[in-house]
Write an enzyme that holds these catalytic residues in place. Structure first.
Site, PDB file in Angstrom:
ATOM      1  N   GLY A  12      -6.445   9.015  -8.290  1.00 42.94           N
ATOM      2  CA  GLY A  12      -6.573   7.946  -7.291  1.00 42.94           C
ATOM      3  C   GLY A  12      -5.264   7.321  -6.841  1.00 42.94           C
ATOM      4  CB  SER A  13      -1.680   8.247  -7.021  1.00 40.66           C
ATOM      5  OG  SER A  13      -1.596   9.481  -6.359  1.00 40.66           O
ATOM      6  CG  ASN A  14      -2.819  10.212  -1.957  1.00 41.67           C
ATOM      7  OD1 ASN A  14      -1.976  10.042  -1.077  1.00 41.67           O
ATOM      8  ND2 ASN A  14      -2.749  11.199  -2.836  1.00 41.67           N
ATOM      9  CE  LYS A  66     -22.567  19.925  -1.394  1.00 41.04           C
ATOM     10  NZ  LYS A  66     -21.495  19.100  -1.955  1.00 41.04           N
ATOM     11  CG  MET A  91     -10.973  17.408  -6.631  1.00 42.96           C
ATOM     12  SD  MET A  91      -9.829  17.723  -5.261  1.00 42.96           S
ATOM     13  CE  MET A  91      -8.971  19.145  -5.908  1.00 42.96           C
ATOM     14  NE  ARG A  92     -19.073  16.301  -6.443  1.00 47.58           N
ATOM     15  CZ  ARG A  92     -19.537  17.156  -7.360  1.00 47.58           C
ATOM     16  NH1 ARG A  92     -20.458  18.034  -7.059  1.00 47.58           N
ATOM     17  NH2 ARG A  92     -19.073  17.109  -8.597  1.00 47.58           N
ATOM     18  CB  ILE A  94     -18.566  16.525   3.094  1.00 50.13           C
ATOM     19  CG1 ILE A  94     -17.426  15.747   2.410  1.00 50.13           C
ATOM     20  CG2 ILE A  94     -19.491  15.586   3.857  1.00 50.13           C
ATOM     21  CD1 ILE A  94     -17.854  14.677   1.428  1.00 50.13           C
ATOM     22  CG  ASN A 108      -9.833  16.450   2.627  1.00 51.75           C
ATOM     23  OD1 ASN A 108      -9.866  15.758   1.599  1.00 51.75           O
ATOM     24  ND2 ASN A 108      -9.426  17.709   2.617  1.00 51.75           N
ATOM     25  CG  HIS A 110      -5.473  20.565   1.959  1.00 50.97           C
ATOM     26  ND1 HIS A 110      -6.428  20.868   1.010  1.00 50.97           N
ATOM     27  CD2 HIS A 110      -4.606  21.590   1.967  1.00 50.97           C
ATOM     28  CE1 HIS A 110      -6.143  22.036   0.481  1.00 50.97           C
ATOM     29  NE2 HIS A 110      -5.041  22.504   1.044  1.00 50.97           N
TER      30      HIS A 110
HETATM   31  C1  GAR Z   1      -3.883  14.845  -3.695  1.00 51.27           C
HETATM   32  O1  GAR Z   1      -2.708  15.610  -3.797  1.00 51.27           O
HETATM   33  C2  GAR Z   1      -4.779  15.384  -2.607  1.00 51.27           C
HETATM   34  O2  GAR Z   1      -4.074  15.894  -1.519  1.00 51.27           O
HETATM   35  C3  GAR Z   1      -5.496  16.491  -3.350  1.00 51.27           C
HETATM   36  O3  GAR Z   1      -5.798  15.918  -4.596  1.00 51.27           O
HETATM   37  C4  GAR Z   1      -4.738  15.021  -4.955  1.00 51.27           C
HETATM   38  C5  GAR Z   1      -5.340  13.728  -5.437  1.00 51.27           C
HETATM   39  O4  GAR Z   1      -4.359  12.905  -6.023  1.00 51.27           O
HETATM   40  N1  GAR Z   1      -6.684  16.928  -2.658  1.00 51.27           N
HETATM   41  C6  GAR Z   1      -7.089  18.192  -2.622  1.00 51.27           C
HETATM   42  O5  GAR Z   1      -6.531  19.092  -3.216  1.00 51.27           O
HETATM   43  C7  GAR Z   1      -8.327  18.445  -1.787  1.00 51.27           C
HETATM   44  N2  GAR Z   1      -8.544  19.845  -1.626  1.00 51.27           N
HETATM   45  P1  GAR Z   1      -4.660  11.372  -6.279  1.00 51.27           P
HETATM   46  O6  GAR Z   1      -6.034  11.300  -6.965  1.00 51.27           O
HETATM   47  O7  GAR Z   1      -3.568  10.898  -7.188  1.00 51.27           O
HETATM   48  O8  GAR Z   1      -4.676  10.670  -4.953  1.00 51.27           O
END
Ligand code: GAR
Length: 195
Positions: A12-14, A66, A91-92, A94, A108, A110
């Site tokens: 969840g850092s983003n 789903k 990571m699921r 939609i 999203n 990526h």
């Molecule tokens: C991020 O790097 C995001 O781009 C990636 O998961 C990470 C989550 O980091 N998403 C994917 O790979 C989607 N296919 P975070 O939980 O620290 O934000």
């Protein structure tokens, strides 16, 4: 004001970066109403608590399919008047229910320069492919895997001296820069359309 729900599965850092940008008013006219996680032990929950954001854990295994899972999610989103769903490390895939109710309202993040390196291990895949650049993409979500319309993307030149951890660090730094900017663009567009 545009109400967003962030979906996450892990760290969840983003998600936290988005909250900080909102708190510092770098991200304007956007409120984060809800965090949704699909894993009970997602660290993102801790971050939501720290910032006093409501969160829900939805266990996909507790539903037959789903459709039922997303129908329940939809109810929660309606309760919080959500305008835009922001996937930040969710990571699921939609499915039809959410896509049907949120057309062009699910975005999203990526960690690669799509269409290169779709999937769940994009940073490692780029590293192992020894490519000269990778990047970060923000796109609308459709039924495919990382195939929806691209909103913005940015390249990152890879220094061949970097190890995997260093590459990850640089990709994440670029994510923290790009994602809030794109959320602002999409939110402004929604606000404009609602006038
Ligand atoms: C991020 O790097 C995001 O781009 C990636 O998961 C990470 C989550 O980091 N998403 C994917 O790979 C989607 N296919 P975070 O939980 O620290 O934000």
């Amino acid at each position: 004001m545009v109400n967003i729900a962030v979906f996450a599965s892990g760290n969840g850092s983003n998600f936290e970066n988005i909250l900080t940008q909102i708190e510092q008013q770098a991200l304007k006219n956007v409120t984060c109403k809800l965090l949704l996680v699909d894993r009970e032990n997602a660290y993102a929950i801790q971050r939501a608590n720290n910032h006093r954001i409501s969160w829900i854990y939805m266990n996909p295994k507790a539903f037959h399919n789903k459709e039922e899972y997303e129908t329940e999610i939809l109810e929660k989103l309606k309760e919080h008047n959500i305008d835009l769903i922001v996937l930040a490390g969710y990571m699921r895939f939609i499915g039809k229910v959410l896509l049907g109710h949120f057309p062009y309202r699910i975005i999203n993040l990526h960690p690669a320069y799509l269409p290169q390196f779709p999937g769940a291990h994009s940073i490692r895949d780029a590293f192992e492919a020894h490519v000269s650049y990778t990047g970060v993409t923000v796109h609308y979500v459709d039924e495919g895997v990382d195939t929806g319309e691209i909103i913005r993307q940015e390249k990152l030149e890879i220094d061949p001296k970097w190890n995997l951890e260093e590459l990850e660090m640089h990709v994440h730094a670029l994510e923290y820069e790009l994602f809030p900017k794109v959320i602002q663009i999409v939110a402004d567009k929604l606000e404009e359309e609602s006038k």
